[in-house]
Design a protein around this motif. Sequence first.
Motif, PDB file in Angstrom:
ATOM      1  N   UNK A 238      -5.558   5.548  -2.384  1.00  0.00           N
ATOM      2  CA  UNK A 238      -4.912   6.607  -1.635  1.00  0.00           C
ATOM      3  C   UNK A 238      -4.289   6.061  -0.360  1.00  0.00           C
ATOM      4  N   UNK A 239      -3.576   6.924   0.328  1.00  0.00           N
ATOM      5  CA  UNK A 239      -2.913   6.516   1.571  1.00  0.00           C
ATOM      6  C   UNK A 239      -3.156   7.553   2.662  1.00  0.00           C
ATOM      7  N   UNK A 240      -3.301   7.050   3.877  1.00  0.00           N
ATOM      8  CA  UNK A 240      -3.373   7.893   5.067  1.00  0.00           C
ATOM      9  C   UNK A 240      -2.379   7.359   6.076  1.00  0.00           C
ATOM     10  N   UNK A 241      -1.514   8.228   6.562  1.00  0.00           N
ATOM     11  CA  UNK A 241      -0.529   7.837   7.570  1.00  0.00           C
ATOM     12  C   UNK A 241      -0.779   8.660   8.830  1.00  0.00           C
ATOM     13  N   UNK A 251      -3.090   4.212   8.152  1.00  0.00           N
ATOM     14  CA  UNK A 251      -4.499   4.281   8.568  1.00  0.00           C
ATOM     15  C   UNK A 251      -5.417   4.391   7.364  1.00  0.00           C
ATOM     16  N   UNK A 252      -4.942   3.965   6.188  1.00  0.00           N
ATOM     17  CA  UNK A 252      -5.688   4.150   4.943  1.00  0.00           C
ATOM     18  C   UNK A 252      -7.071   3.517   4.996  1.00  0.00           C
ATOM     19  N   UNK A 253      -7.152   2.277   5.473  1.00  0.00           N
ATOM     20  CA  UNK A 253      -8.433   1.571   5.530  1.00  0.00           C
ATOM     21  C   UNK A 253      -9.339   2.199   6.581  1.00  0.00           C
ATOM     22  N   UNK A 254      -8.806   2.428   7.760  1.00  0.00           N
ATOM     23  CA  UNK A 254      -9.618   2.984   8.846  1.00  0.00           C
ATOM     24  C   UNK A 254     -10.171   4.360   8.499  1.00  0.00           C
ATOM     25  N   UNK A 255      -9.421   5.129   7.735  1.00  0.00           N
ATOM     26  CA  UNK A 255      -9.833   6.496   7.416  1.00  0.00           C
ATOM     27  C   UNK A 255     -10.554   6.596   6.073  1.00  0.00           C
TER      28      UNK A 255
END
Length: 371
Positions: A238-241, A251-255
């Motif tokens: 998944x992806x987080x931006x 911010x995928x890894x951090x979140x």
Amino acid sequence: MADYDGDGDLDLFLAALEGAGGSGAGKLFRNTAAGSADGQPRFVEATADAGLGAPGGSAVDAAWADFDGDARPDLYIARASGGDLVFRNLGEGKFAPASGRAFNRQIRASGGVAVADFDADGRPDLFRAGAGADSRARLLAEIAAPPGVSPQNGLFLNRGALRFQECAAAYGIARTGMMRAAAAGDFDADGRIDLLALAGAPRDFLHADHTAQAAPALRAGANLLAAYAGAPVLAQPGRAWRGEAGGFADASVDWGLDAPGVNLAMAAADLDRDGDLDLIEIGLGAPARVLANAGTDPRGILVRLRGTGWNTFGIGARLEFAGAAGQQVRWIAAGGSEPVAHLGLGKAESLAKLDVVWPSARAPRTARPAR
């Protein structure tokens, strides 16, 4: 849900896969509660009568928003095939197709949709999860697309008058794999809109070799899963931006959203009422997962409206406030989340003023929230 005909009660659009009862790209149901003697909700199909027609294609998601600023909810339909559609609300329960003039790029192979004011200009923008290539073999399949047609993620910034500019590549979020679900919100409560997307598919539909092998069966009329029966499951991260001034940062890894999987749907809400947004995700052949937001020192407030009549949650209302990142806008929406707005305060202790424009009014009403 939205009150598309302006009679005070909430109507419903259901996205549907092609061949599911002949429903094509979905059906529109008009709520007749406002005109009934007993005031009870009863839904009548109004797809053709409202002007949506029967465009076909498999609808995977849909979103209501007042994209052209005329105080009437317009409708966006994301489709897995045949291209996405947008319909302008003309009033009196009627729509007109506006896809051709609305977008500077034709969209195909869509996944989930998220609506938010990504560029903080006061207008609702669109993100639609796509199937952008993340490897050389998948890029070959993408290159075969006709000119002006994009299977990538799409970030459509609303430029007014129901016209959108596609900016995903400029924001660095275009090619991220086969994204299936999307959610927008201020997940770190800093006052800027963030964007989440989950990925994966029951089959590797993006690989050029598998696409070539499936082509004869598709031409013969086989459904997608049957045609790709020899392809493996596609598990992707998944992806987080995180929203920043002028764009996004990964911010995928951090979140904690970087684990590969096959995730088909998600919803965001402050489930534990601690001031930040949590996630519910649904994966292929797996139970639903609840992901608690473990961010430190969140400062956010929830806004729940109480209306009279049938639209008691104020679905479609516009919230205007001065937040940590300047003047901002949120909307009360239904479908994929609870009808509550989450406002990130950043380091502020409170929100001084909140203007609410109800869907039945054009002038804002000012509220002064408690700390």
